[in-house]
Scaffold this active site. Structure first.
Site, short mmCIF file in Angstrom:
data_model
loop_
_atom_site.label_atom_id
_atom_site.label_comp_id
_atom_site.label_asym_id
_atom_site.label_seq_id
_atom_site.Cartn_x
_atom_site.Cartn_y
_atom_site.Cartn_z
N ARG A 180 -10.02 -20.29 27.41
CA ARG A 180 -9.57 -18.73 26.90
C ARG A 180 -10.44 -18.21 26.16
O ARG A 180 -10.96 -18.89 25.08
CB ARG A 180 -8.18 -18.37 26.85
CG ARG A 180 -7.63 -19.28 25.59
CD ARG A 180 -6.31 -19.12 25.31
NE ARG A 180 -5.71 -19.52 24.01
CZ ARG A 180 -4.65 -19.62 23.54
NH1 ARG A 180 -3.66 -18.99 24.29
NH2 ARG A 180 -4.15 -20.22 22.33
N ASP A 260 3.09 -15.38 14.88
CA ASP A 260 1.89 -16.06 15.10
C ASP A 260 1.29 -16.08 16.50
O ASP A 260 0.26 -16.73 16.79
CB ASP A 260 2.24 -17.80 14.91
CG ASP A 260 3.31 -18.21 15.80
OD1 ASP A 260 4.56 -17.60 15.53
OD2 ASP A 260 3.14 -18.96 16.59
#
Length: 493
Positions: A180, A260
């Protein structure tokens, strides 16, 4: 036999690197190598992301790239590492977290961070195995590219590789690695980590890095009281507000909006138990693990603000003034509703703001909810109906036809001075025909598990250009089958 990466072998795919995050120092990460997987094979690739990176498409499909993006060989010039961060998970402080199954290869000279997800254990894996399975990797790959096709800020996905290597979840599954890409994978949790541990010097180093690299305008002295850190908080709040407006407008549920999982750049990241709405149910909870419904679709904007409040607390030692931090956060409350109205006006083909827009939008959302209408299909049918002036396909979606007719009359009066052909064209470029419904992803996953990646490739093509008609593929834009409602997506997905 245990596989190990060849310490001397480096694969050169022509990528130039510039490791600015790694230059922050060892407080921010642990350097390590990916853990190889046996017998890797290609599952999917994105030529458009390869182009972003300046990666030749032939090189992308080479065996060298296959090995490198599985973690079996190191890329020349890369500097693999896992970053440390902390965060609130489901509203509870979770302490130290970190990249438990993601390994950053580095930042390319063109400014893109490249990360392998599922490449093995890191010091931050806690009790996890550091792996990703094929089904979740396909979902992340497809949704990353689908969100980009919709114009929603997102991380991207270069490729997926698969392996027969076993991974235990609810059952034994096969492993996969997603490569990614994003301008940055820095999260709210990075700031929370250093603030919670009293590491103010490291906190300032991180904030200065983010400002100088991504928000240089925060240093021009025109922000809140000339304070670059409150200006950063305001800028992140505004980007996050605009992102939430886009999520809500397109009917996207993230499913696990922990601090997060929140991008400092206002990107959609960490695709796990996500879902695009089928029927418009405002309180829909897409994450089977979310027993309290904290991350329900209609709660996402407020959760984003709560997460920004956590970021503000982390930045407070640098901002130095609680009132200034609150003032920076207030921008969210202004920007989100304005941005949401912009999105919804576009869905209705309204070029300019006017009195009554809010009532018109609230009216249709209420009707959609009361009638349980399929969200993507309604907007696409309405887009066509505006052009043809045949509202019957739209009326067929509603049990309360009288209520809809009343709204349609108001809508017609509201847009009476517009060129209908132009309005319809704008709507067709705003309301997608194709979204990544859960059952479509599930069909691609089932085929891929049998070694057939054709369904994934077809779906990828449709989602990359979701506003086009794509003749012959209407089944991908149809109502979901009955079995779709039984699909359960959890945090392990």
């Amino acid at each position: 036999m245990t596989l190990t990466a060849d310490s001397d072998a480096r694969t050169d795919l022509g990528l130039a690197w510039d490791h600015r995050f790694a230059a922050l120092g060892p407080d921010f990460f642990t350097e390590l190598r990916p853990t190889p997987l046996p017998s890797p094979h290609w599952v999917g690739t994105s030529p458009s992301v390869a182009q972003l990176l300046g990666l030749d498409e032939a090189a992308l499909h080479s065996d060298e790239a296959l090995q490198a993006f599985t973690g079996n060989r190191l890329l020349a010039g890369s500097r693999p590492l896992a970053s440390v961060y902390s965060g609130h998970q489901f509203g509870v402080w979770a302490g130290q977290l970190g990249d438990g199954r993601a390994i950053l290869l580095g930042e390319t000279a063109s400014g893109w961070e490249v990360q392998l997800k599922g490449a093995g254990r890191t010091p931050y894996s806690r009790m996890g195995d550091g792996r990703a399975v094929l089904r979740s990797s396909i979902r992340e790959f497809l949704c990353s590219e689908a969100m980009h096709g919709l114009g929603v800020p997102t991380s991207r996905a270069l490729c997926i590789t698969g392996s027969p290597g076993p991974v235990r979840r609810e059952e034994i599954e096969t492993a996969a690695v997603v490569t990614r890409v994003a301008r940055s994978f820095v999260r709210f949790g990075h700031f929370e980590h250093f603030a919670a541990n009293g590491q103010e010097a490291a906190l300032q180093t991180l904030a200065d890095y983010v400002i100088d690299r991504y928000y240089p305008e925060c240093r021009d002295g025109t922000g809140l009281a000339g304070n670059p850190y409150s200006a950063l908080l305001q800028a992140v709040s505004e980007r996050t507000a605009r992102l939430m407006a886009q999520w809500q407008a397109v009917g996207f549920c993230h499913g696990v909006m922990n601090t997060d999982n929140m991008s400092i750049l206002g990107l959609t990241i960490d695709y796990g138990p996500f879902q695009f709405l089928d029927a418009f149910v405002p309180g829909h909870v897409c994450n089977h693990s979310d027993s309290q419904g904290r991350y329900a679709y209609n709660r996402q904007p407020n959760v984003a603000y709560w997460n920004l409040f956590c970021l503000a607390q982390a930045l407070l030692p640098l901002i130095g003034d609680q009132d200034l931090a609150k003032q920076a956060l207030e921008s969210y409350k202004t920007v989100f509703p304005e941005a949401f109205m912009v999105q919804m006006r576009a869905k209705l083909g309204l070029v300019e703001a006017s009195d009554g827009d809010g009532a018109l939008i609230d009216g249709i959302l209420l009707l959609l909810a009361q009638n349980g209408v399929d969200y993507p299909i309604f907007w696409r049918r309405l887009s066509h109906a505006v052009g043809t002036q045949d509202m019957e396909p739209v009326r067929d979606l509603f049990a309360d036809r009288a209520g809809l007719d009343q709204w349609l009359l108001l809508y017609s009066e509201h847009s009476m001075h517009m060129d209908l052909a132009h309005q319809a064209d704008l709507m067709l470029k705003t309301n997608p025909k194709f979204v990544l419904r859960n059952h479509l992803g599930e069909q691609a996953i089932r085929a891929a598990k049998l070694g057939d990646f054709g369904e994934l490739q077809t779906l990828q093509r449709l989602l990359e250009r979701p506003f086009d008609e794509h003749p012959g593929h209407d089944a991908y834009a149809a109502f979901p089958p009955d079995w779709a409602s039984s699909i359960e997506i959890s945090c392990s997905s």
